[in-house]
Design a protein around this motif. Structure first.
Motif, PDB file in Angstrom:
ATOM      1  N   UNK A 184     -12.265   9.836   0.781  1.00  0.00           N
ATOM      2  CA  UNK A 184     -13.305   9.037   1.431  1.00  0.00           C
ATOM      3  C   UNK A 184     -13.943   8.093   0.397  1.00  0.00           C
ATOM      4  N   UNK A 185     -14.122   8.609  -0.808  1.00  0.00           N
ATOM      5  CA  UNK A 185     -14.686   7.763  -1.862  1.00  0.00           C
ATOM      6  C   UNK A 185     -13.738   6.600  -2.176  1.00  0.00           C
ATOM      7  N   UNK A 186     -12.459   6.925  -2.211  1.00  0.00           N
ATOM      8  CA  UNK A 186     -11.473   5.851  -2.443  1.00  0.00           C
ATOM      9  C   UNK A 186     -11.618   4.762  -1.381  1.00  0.00           C
ATOM     10  N   UNK A 187     -11.682   5.221  -0.151  1.00  0.00           N
ATOM     11  CA  UNK A 187     -11.735   4.289   0.982  1.00  0.00           C
ATOM     12  C   UNK A 187     -12.973   3.375   0.845  1.00  0.00           C
ATOM     13  N   UNK A 188     -14.100   3.966   0.494  1.00  0.00           N
ATOM     14  CA  UNK A 188     -15.337   3.186   0.389  1.00  0.00           C
ATOM     15  C   UNK A 188     -15.316   2.270  -0.825  1.00  0.00           C
ATOM     16  N   UNK A 189     -14.711   2.754  -1.901  1.00  0.00           N
ATOM     17  CA  UNK A 189     -14.561   1.889  -3.070  1.00  0.00           C
ATOM     18  C   UNK A 189     -13.818   0.625  -2.640  1.00  0.00           C
ATOM     19  N   UNK A 190     -12.752   0.846  -1.911  1.00  0.00           N
ATOM     20  CA  UNK A 190     -11.917  -0.299  -1.538  1.00  0.00           C
ATOM     21  C   UNK A 190     -12.633  -1.200  -0.527  1.00  0.00           C
ATOM     22  N   UNK A 191     -13.391  -0.569   0.366  1.00  0.00           N
ATOM     23  CA  UNK A 191     -14.083  -1.355   1.401  1.00  0.00           C
ATOM     24  C   UNK A 191     -15.084  -2.322   0.782  1.00  0.00           C
ATOM     25  N   UNK A 192     -15.745  -1.868  -0.255  1.00  0.00           N
ATOM     26  CA  UNK A 192     -16.876  -2.668  -0.739  1.00  0.00           C
ATOM     27  C   UNK A 192     -16.718  -3.126  -2.162  1.00  0.00           C
ATOM     28  N   UNK A 226      -1.659   2.418   2.733  1.00  0.00           N
ATOM     29  CA  UNK A 226      -1.686   2.793   4.153  1.00  0.00           C
ATOM     30  C   UNK A 226      -3.100   3.157   4.578  1.00  0.00           C
ATOM     31  N   UNK A 227      -3.823   3.812   3.704  1.00  0.00           N
ATOM     32  CA  UNK A 227      -5.164   4.314   4.037  1.00  0.00           C
ATOM     33  C   UNK A 227      -6.187   3.225   4.261  1.00  0.00           C
ATOM     34  N   UNK A 228      -5.955   2.038   3.669  1.00  0.00           N
ATOM     35  CA  UNK A 228      -6.941   0.962   3.836  1.00  0.00           C
ATOM     36  C   UNK A 228      -6.339  -0.258   4.548  1.00  0.00           C
ATOM     37  N   UNK A 229      -5.068  -0.126   4.944  1.00  0.00           N
ATOM     38  CA  UNK A 229      -4.456  -1.220   5.693  1.00  0.00           C
ATOM     39  C   UNK A 229      -4.291  -2.487   4.883  1.00  0.00           C
ATOM     40  N   UNK A 230      -4.223  -2.356   3.575  1.00  0.00           N
ATOM     41  CA  UNK A 230      -4.043  -3.509   2.679  1.00  0.00           C
ATOM     42  C   UNK A 230      -3.215  -3.032   1.492  1.00  0.00           C
ATOM     43  N   UNK A 231      -2.557  -3.955   0.815  1.00  0.00           N
ATOM     44  CA  UNK A 231      -1.813  -3.532  -0.371  1.00  0.00           C
ATOM     45  C   UNK A 231      -2.784  -3.300  -1.525  1.00  0.00           C
ATOM     46  N   UNK A 232      -2.779  -2.091  -2.035  1.00  0.00           N
ATOM     47  CA  UNK A 232      -3.607  -1.784  -3.206  1.00  0.00           C
ATOM     48  C   UNK A 232      -2.741  -2.049  -4.437  1.00  0.00           C
ATOM     49  N   UNK A 233      -3.083  -3.039  -5.263  1.00  0.00           N
ATOM     50  CA  UNK A 233      -2.224  -3.362  -6.404  1.00  0.00           C
ATOM     51  C   UNK A 233      -2.117  -2.184  -7.385  1.00  0.00           C
ATOM     52  N   UNK A 234      -0.939  -2.039  -8.004  1.00  0.00           N
ATOM     53  CA  UNK A 234      -0.713  -0.852  -8.841  1.00  0.00           C
ATOM     54  C   UNK A 234      -1.690  -0.717 -10.000  1.00  0.00           C
ATOM     55  N   UNK A 235      -2.205  -1.864 -10.488  1.00  0.00           N
ATOM     56  CA  UNK A 235      -3.109  -1.762 -11.641  1.00  0.00           C
ATOM     57  C   UNK A 235      -4.419  -1.052 -11.303  1.00  0.00           C
ATOM     58  N   UNK A 236      -4.689  -0.877 -10.009  1.00  0.00           N
ATOM     59  CA  UNK A 236      -5.919  -0.167  -9.622  1.00  0.00           C
ATOM     60  C   UNK A 236      -5.768   1.352  -9.681  1.00  0.00           C
ATOM     61  N   UNK A 237      -4.532   1.825  -9.732  1.00  0.00           N
ATOM     62  CA  UNK A 237      -4.331   3.266  -9.556  1.00  0.00           C
ATOM     63  C   UNK A 237      -5.079   4.101 -10.610  1.00  0.00           C
ATOM     64  N   UNK A 268       2.639   7.399  -9.396  1.00  0.00           N
ATOM     65  CA  UNK A 268       1.781   6.252  -9.091  1.00  0.00           C
ATOM     66  C   UNK A 268       2.299   5.433  -7.911  1.00  0.00           C
ATOM     67  N   UNK A 269       3.645   5.324  -7.788  1.00  0.00           N
ATOM     68  CA  UNK A 269       4.135   4.513  -6.666  1.00  0.00           C
ATOM     69  C   UNK A 269       3.852   5.196  -5.335  1.00  0.00           C
ATOM     70  N   UNK A 270       3.867   6.538  -5.361  1.00  0.00           N
ATOM     71  CA  UNK A 270       3.521   7.272  -4.135  1.00  0.00           C
ATOM     72  C   UNK A 270       2.043   7.083  -3.814  1.00  0.00           C
ATOM     73  N   UNK A 271       1.233   7.183  -4.848  1.00  0.00           N
ATOM     74  CA  UNK A 271      -0.200   6.991  -4.633  1.00  0.00           C
ATOM     75  C   UNK A 271      -0.483   5.611  -4.067  1.00  0.00           C
ATOM     76  N   UNK A 272       0.214   4.642  -4.622  1.00  0.00           N
ATOM     77  CA  UNK A 272      -0.017   3.273  -4.160  1.00  0.00           C
ATOM     78  C   UNK A 272       0.347   3.142  -2.675  1.00  0.00           C
ATOM     79  N   UNK A 273       1.420   3.794  -2.310  1.00  0.00           N
ATOM     80  CA  UNK A 273       1.848   3.745  -0.908  1.00  0.00           C
ATOM     81  C   UNK A 273       0.798   4.406  -0.014  1.00  0.00           C
TER      82      UNK A 273
END
Ligand code: NAP
Length: 645
Positions: free
Chosen positions: A368-376, A96-107, A87-92
């Motif tokens: 790509x789905x992850x990225x869009x989830x995070x964007x919106x 990086x993929x969205x240019x923001x810190x994705x909190x671990x509880x979202x993983x 999970x910590x790798x995924x979070x990293x």
């Protein structure tokens, strides 16, 4: 798995030259295990939308070249991709993929939503191997996206079900709405089922026909049509305490009324399904065509006509610019002002490179789905909370919201070519997101066209050939289009639903004060489950399909509990329901939708938010993830088990 990606290296390289960098980077990091590349590329990614990056071309080329090598290596060696990334790798990676810190509880949520997890944790499976479902029947009302989702999940579990659909086909709102320009506002690579992603979307925000085709294709893929009774509208449903069954009256296509029984009912009728046509004085006197956007009259040719568009919400935003070039005159009647934001992908087709990558490169579509989830979604939820110390509370909520307001105004001013008089007519006096945030469909540019007029004076009445304003101005028109929305607060209407002791849902909720536990279950109405019920509309972002999937999982778990335990009926405890609704109201009061300067379909006549969810997607996902039997009472039905006929 990797052969398809490397079979034609020239095609692969051509696709990568055009495809989005963030999902490409994620795939590379995932397959290579090299996290150092994230540190190189990550700083050039400034947000989750694909256009929020400034990665230098040379660095992009490095990512592409390395990805080609990695894919070729996987194909040549036949080795399996790494399972279960920590999970910590995924979070990293995600951060990086969205240019923001994705909190671990979202993983865990993101693994599920993207399909990157090793199992489909939204599918509900039995915990016992002696379960008998034969005698049980669930009725699902509606074959829109939510009803189809419920059908798919019940089918997986082997629970007998029938879908009753008033229309002649699947698709719900996407079948009914055919107005010009009808399209989705949520990016489609996220606005689609998590378990049935569609690699073929041609646009980031697809048009109605493509979305309807997806609904139809999904119904075919899962063999749902044989479970659907089309042309069958539920007019009444009553819970019979003697045998713990729902008795439904349905109006069939030929007008006859038939009776249907079920152990449980899932309402998937949607929230924005019953068109609202305001009772403007003289409306019946109008001699020309007059119709609602959701009931578009295909026989009317608007070419060369003087057309009135009443309303400036999401439907008008798409209709207006689509018809303006063809009509002689378009008069837009705006009651209150709406915010509309620009999105650089809104009118764009999905590039050929992205489509190729989605189809051929493992994991690309998921990232790509992850990225869009995070964007919106939840990113700016906190910015929609009112700050009690904020010094300009009329027009914004806090500093972030104020900056958003200024950016929106800059965009509008640019689109209006600096026309300050028009700007003053369209910029809302309340904070952004107070009403549903719209996507600018070239609306402001449309307002600048010589054949378009924006009217802000209130309508007084309609005459045979005109609309007359309160100040006496007469606007002659040939056609009136009502983009006036839906009876959203009057949920489940016009169905007559009776629960235990003959209590009716209308008696409980009145015309506009619905409440439910998690938006799903209501005390006094055992074995009735709602999808898109009270306070579940998403107004900060996210996808309605995400919420439906959360609700369907919860309902499937409830049915599992009933069937495995032989419980004939379950009913949410009054205290649990009430405590939840106190929390909902408290949370809503702090959010922008409660702002005193805002009127919207989110509020009822007493200013209570009845429709919109105050929660983040993570909050709601967490609340609905596990059905808790202790929240329910079991003494509300007969002694026969649900599986017993
Ligand atoms: P809406 O947002 O409720 O807008 C209705 C419009 O009609 C508003 O401008 C409203 O004015 C106006 N109106 C209502 N009664 C009126 C009256 N008596 N006189 C003058 N104007 C009147 O309805 P909608 O545009 O159909 O959208 C409803 C929802 O459907 C959206 O918020 C969205 O959730 C969904 N939708 C989504 C999409 C998409 O994804 N692209 C497209 C269409 C709809 P006020 O603002 O003053 O009330």
């Amino acid at each position: 798995m990797f052969e398809a990606a490397v079979r034609d290296e020239a095609a692969l390289r051509a696709a990568l030259a055009e495809a989005d960098i963030a999902p490409m980077l994620m795939v590379l990091a995932q397959l290579s295990g090299d996290m150092a590349i994230l540190d190189e590329v990550g700083p050039h990614i400034h947000g989750a939308w694909s256009f929020m990056e400034s990665v230098p071309e040379a660095l992009k080329q490095t990512v592409r070249d390395r990805l080609v090598d990695v894919l070729k290596d996987y194909a040549a060696t036949g080795r399996a991709p790494p399972a279960d990334i920590p999970e910590d790798t995924l979070q990293r990676m995600m951060s990086a993929g969205v240019g923001q810190t994705v909190p671990p509880q979202y993983i865990p949520l993101l693994l599920e939503e993207t399909g990157l997890g090793s199992t489909d944790t939204r599918a509900v499976s039995w915990r016992r191997n002696d379960v008998v479902t034969d005698g049980c029947k669930v009725v699902i009302i509606g074959a829109g996206f939510s009803g189809l989702c419920a059908g798919i999940r019940l089918q997986e579990m082997g629970i007998p079900f029938e879908i009753l659909e008033k229309n002649p086909d699947v698709g719900g709102t996407w079948l009914e709405n055919q107005y010009p320009g009808c399209a989705v506002d949520t990016p489609n690579h996220f606005y689609s089922y998590s378990f049935a992603m569609n690699p073929a979307w041609t646009r980031h925000f697809s048009q109605r026909n493509e979305i309807l085709a997806y609904a139809r294709a999904t119904a075919e893929q899962y063999g749902l049509r044989r479970h659907i009774r089309f042309g069958t509208e539920v007019v009444a449903a009553e819970f019979d305490e003697a045998d713990s069954r729902w008795k439904l009256d349905v109006r069939q296509a030929d007008g006859s009324v038939a009776a249907i029984e079920a152990n449980a009912v899932i309402s998937a009728v949607g929230l924005l399904n019953r068109a609202f046509i305001p009772p403007i004085a003289g409306i019946d006197r109008f001699a020309g065509p007059l119709f609602h956007t959701a009931q578009w009259d295909m026989s009317v040719d608007l070419t060369g006509k003087r057309v009135a568009l009443i309303g400036t919400g999401a439907s008008a935003m798409q209709t207006g610019p689509s018809i303006a070039p063809d009509v002689a005159k378009l008069t837009v009647f705006q009651r209150t002002r709406h915010w509309a934001a620009h999105n650089a992908n809104y009118h764009k087709e999905v590039s050929a490179g992205n489509r190729w990558a989605i189809e051929h490169i493992p994991y690309f579509a998921k990232w790509m789905r992850f990225q869009l989830f995070w964007a919106g979604s939840d990113g700016f939820h906190p910015s929609l909370k009112m700050d009690p110390a904020w010094t300009q509370p009329d027009i914004s909520l806090n500093e972030t919201n104020h900056k958003m307001r200024e950016a929106l105004i800059d965009h509008i001013r640019k689109e209006l070519d600096g026309d300050e008089a028009l700007l003053a007519k369209v910029v809302p006096p309340y904070p952004p997101y107070g009403k549903r945030m719209l996507r600018d469909n070239h609306w402001y540019r449309m307002l600048k066209q010589p054949n378009v007029e924006l009217v802000t004076e209130a309508i007084d009445h309609i005459d045979a050939g005109s609309i007359v304003l309160k100040d006496g101005t007469v606007h002659p028109v040939d056609v009136i289009i009502m983009a006036t929305g839906f009876t959203a607060s009057k949920m489940l209407w016009p169905m007559d639903i009776k629960g235990r002791g003959g209590r009716t849902i209308r008696g409980l909720w009145g015309d506009d004060d619905p409440r439910a536990y998690l938006g799903i279950t209501v005390p006094g109405f055992p074995n009735l489950f709602l999808i898109y019920g009270p306070n579940t509309n998403l107004a900060h972002g996210g996808s309605a399909i995400f919420h439906s999937e959360c609700q369907v999982r919860y309902i499937a778990q409830a049915l599992r509990e009933m069937i495995e335990n032989g419980w004939p009926a379950i009913e949410v405890r009054q205290d649990v329901h009430d405590a939840f609704n106190v929390r909902v109201d408290e949370a809503c009061r702090q959010m922008v939708w409660s702002h005193p300067g805002v009127t919207s379909w989110y509020k009822n006549k007493d200013n209570r938010i009845t429709v919109t969810s105050p929660w983040t997607l993570l909050d709601y996902w967490t609340m609905t993830r596990h059905f808790v039997p202790a929240d329910y009472r079991l003494d509300c039905g007969s002694v026969e088990g649900i599986a017993a006929e």
